[in-house]
Motif scaffolding. Structure first.
Motif, PDB file in Angstrom:
ATOM      1  N   VAL A  41       0.838  -1.202   0.000  1.00 11.65           N
ATOM      2  CA  VAL A  41       0.000   0.000   0.000  1.00 11.65           C
ATOM      3  C   VAL A  41       0.876   1.257   0.000  1.00 11.65           C
ATOM      4  CG1 VAL A  41      -1.732   1.307   1.280  1.00 11.65           C
ATOM      5  CG2 VAL A  41      -1.943  -1.175   1.092  1.00 11.65           C
ATOM      6  N   ARG A  91      -7.069  -0.581 -10.822  1.00 14.25           N
ATOM      7  CA  ARG A  91      -7.509  -1.887 -10.307  1.00 14.25           C
ATOM      8  C   ARG A  91      -7.644  -1.858  -8.792  1.00 14.25           C
ATOM      9  NH1 ARG A  91      -4.976  -7.851 -11.914  1.00 14.25           N
ATOM     10  NH2 ARG A  91      -6.322  -9.078 -10.539  1.00 14.25           N
ATOM     11  N   TYR A  92      -6.682  -1.202  -8.140  1.00 14.67           N
ATOM     12  CA  TYR A  92      -6.741  -1.099  -6.678  1.00 14.67           C
ATOM     13  C   TYR A  92      -7.940  -0.255  -6.240  1.00 14.67           C
ATOM     14  CZ  TYR A  92      -5.432   0.252  -1.932  1.00 14.67           C
ATOM     15  OH  TYR A  92      -5.434   0.483  -0.586  1.00 14.67           O
ATOM     16  N   ASP A  93      -8.154   0.883  -6.903  1.00 16.81           N
ATOM     17  CA  ASP A  93      -9.263   1.767  -6.535  1.00 16.81           C
ATOM     18  C   ASP A  93     -10.610   1.087  -6.781  1.00 16.81           C
ATOM     19  OD1 ASP A  93      -7.440   3.693  -5.851  1.00 16.81           O
ATOM     20  OD2 ASP A  93      -7.590   4.797  -7.740  1.00 16.81           O
ATOM     21  N   ALA A  95     -11.285  -2.108  -6.754  1.00 15.73           N
ATOM     22  CA  ALA A  95     -11.529  -3.245  -5.849  1.00 15.73           C
ATOM     23  C   ALA A  95     -12.013  -2.778  -4.483  1.00 15.73           C
ATOM     24  CB  ALA A  95     -10.266  -4.086  -5.704  1.00 15.73           C
ATOM     25  N   GLY A  96     -11.579  -1.597  -4.074  1.00 16.57           N
ATOM     26  CA  GLY A  96     -11.979  -1.086  -2.771  1.00 16.57           C
ATOM     27  C   GLY A  96     -11.450  -1.911  -1.618  1.00 16.57           C
ATOM     28  N   SER A  97     -10.360  -2.641  -1.853  1.00 23.82           N
ATOM     29  CA  SER A  97      -9.793  -3.493  -0.809  1.00 23.82           C
ATOM     30  C   SER A  97      -8.616  -2.792  -0.153  1.00 23.82           C
ATOM     31  CB  SER A  97      -9.339  -4.827  -1.403  1.00 23.82           C
ATOM     32  OG  SER A  97      -8.369  -4.611  -2.407  1.00 23.82           O
ATOM     33  N   THR A  98      -8.155  -3.360   0.961  1.00 29.50           N
ATOM     34  CA  THR A  98      -7.037  -2.750   1.676  1.00 29.50           C
ATOM     35  C   THR A  98      -5.695  -3.172   1.103  1.00 29.50           C
ATOM     36  OG1 THR A  98      -7.070  -4.566   3.281  1.00 29.50           O
ATOM     37  CG2 THR A  98      -8.329  -2.580   3.819  1.00 29.50           C
ATOM     38  N   GLU A  99      -5.643  -4.286   0.388  1.00 24.20           N
ATOM     39  CA  GLU A  99      -4.390  -4.787  -0.163  1.00 24.20           C
ATOM     40  C   GLU A  99      -4.522  -4.952  -1.671  1.00 24.20           C
ATOM     41  OE1 GLU A  99      -1.491  -5.223   1.243  1.00 24.20           O
ATOM     42  OE2 GLU A  99      -2.219  -4.642   3.233  1.00 24.20           O
ATOM     43  N   PRO A 100      -3.524  -4.527  -2.452  1.00 28.90           N
ATOM     44  CA  PRO A 100      -3.578  -4.673  -3.901  1.00 28.90           C
ATOM     45  C   PRO A 100      -3.260  -6.100  -4.337  1.00 28.90           C
ATOM     46  CG  PRO A 100      -1.504  -3.690  -3.255  1.00 28.90           C
ATOM     47  CD  PRO A 100      -2.323  -3.808  -1.998  1.00 28.90           C
ATOM     48  N   VAL A 101      -3.652  -6.440  -5.565  1.00 30.85           N
ATOM     49  CA  VAL A 101      -3.239  -7.701  -6.170  1.00 30.85           C
ATOM     50  C   VAL A 101      -1.770  -7.578  -6.540  1.00 30.85           C
ATOM     51  CG1 VAL A 101      -3.581  -9.278  -8.102  1.00 30.85           C
ATOM     52  CG2 VAL A 101      -5.550  -8.119  -7.069  1.00 30.85           C
TER      53      VAL A 101
END
Length: 203
Positions: A41, A91-93, A95-101
């Protein structure tokens, strides 16, 4: 402090170079980079801040029509790099997740091993391979490019209208010609990416 800033910029350049080839939106990552960014992150935040002052902060440029990596000039490579980094951030934005792929890269060195010895070995290996690219047939070169893009044998076979067995043979012949031997730490895809980067003059 200055050394740390330079290392952070070097890592960002590595991410940009890999993103220009990968284009999947996965974040290139090595665990040792945590020392400089605190985690994936933190690297994303650095990419976003770096891009705010350059090409990544602008609207994404049009993607090159020709996807052949060997035809990319300096300007098109810069545009492709910007597209790759934008794909990572989007892709990160989305997904709305705390960790990126993550796209996990080979560690630069094993714990306790000399840092420079392993890096130099990999650079020399792929530099020599890049110098041999002209020995490949057009079809072998295209297979190598598709391997670098993360395509499976079945997917490559569909693109080139070949049998998967033929694709496997072409890949094996290409890697033998280039003097590349995949391993647990350096698989086919990463070796292809690094070799094509060397050929493009990306460091």
């Amino acid at each position: 402090m200055t050394w740390s800033i330079h290392e952070r910029l070097r890592i960002i350049r590595v991410v940009e170079a890999v993103a220009a080839v990968d284009m999947s939106g996965a974040l290139p990552w090595r665990e040792e980079w945590s020392t400089y960014f605190g985690g994936p992150v933190g690297l994303l935040a650095a990419l976003r801040a770096h891009g705010a002052h350059g090409a990544h902060g602008r609207p994404a440029p049009p993607e090159p029509e020709d996807d052949d990596l060997d035809d990319l000039g300096d300007d098109r490579r810069i545009r492709r790099s910007a597209l790759g980094v934008r794909a990572i951030l989007d892709r990160y934005d989305a997904a709305g997740s705390t960790e990126p792929v993550l796209l996990r890269l080979t560690p630069r060195r094993r714990p306790g091993a000399p840092m420079r010895a392993r890096r130099t070995s990999t650079v020399e290996l792929t530099t020599l391979a890049a110098a041999r690219l002209d020995r490949l047939s057009r079809r072998q070169r295209r297979v190598l490019e598709l391997v670098a893009l993360g395509q499976s044998e079945a997917a490559i076979a569909a693109v080139l209208v070949l049998r998967p067995e033929t694709v496997a043979e072409l890949r094996a012949e290409a890697f033998r010609t280039l003097g590349l031997t995949p391993s647990r730490h350096l698989d086919h895809r990463l070796l292809a990416i690094l070799t094509l980067q060397q050929a493009q003059g990306v460091s």
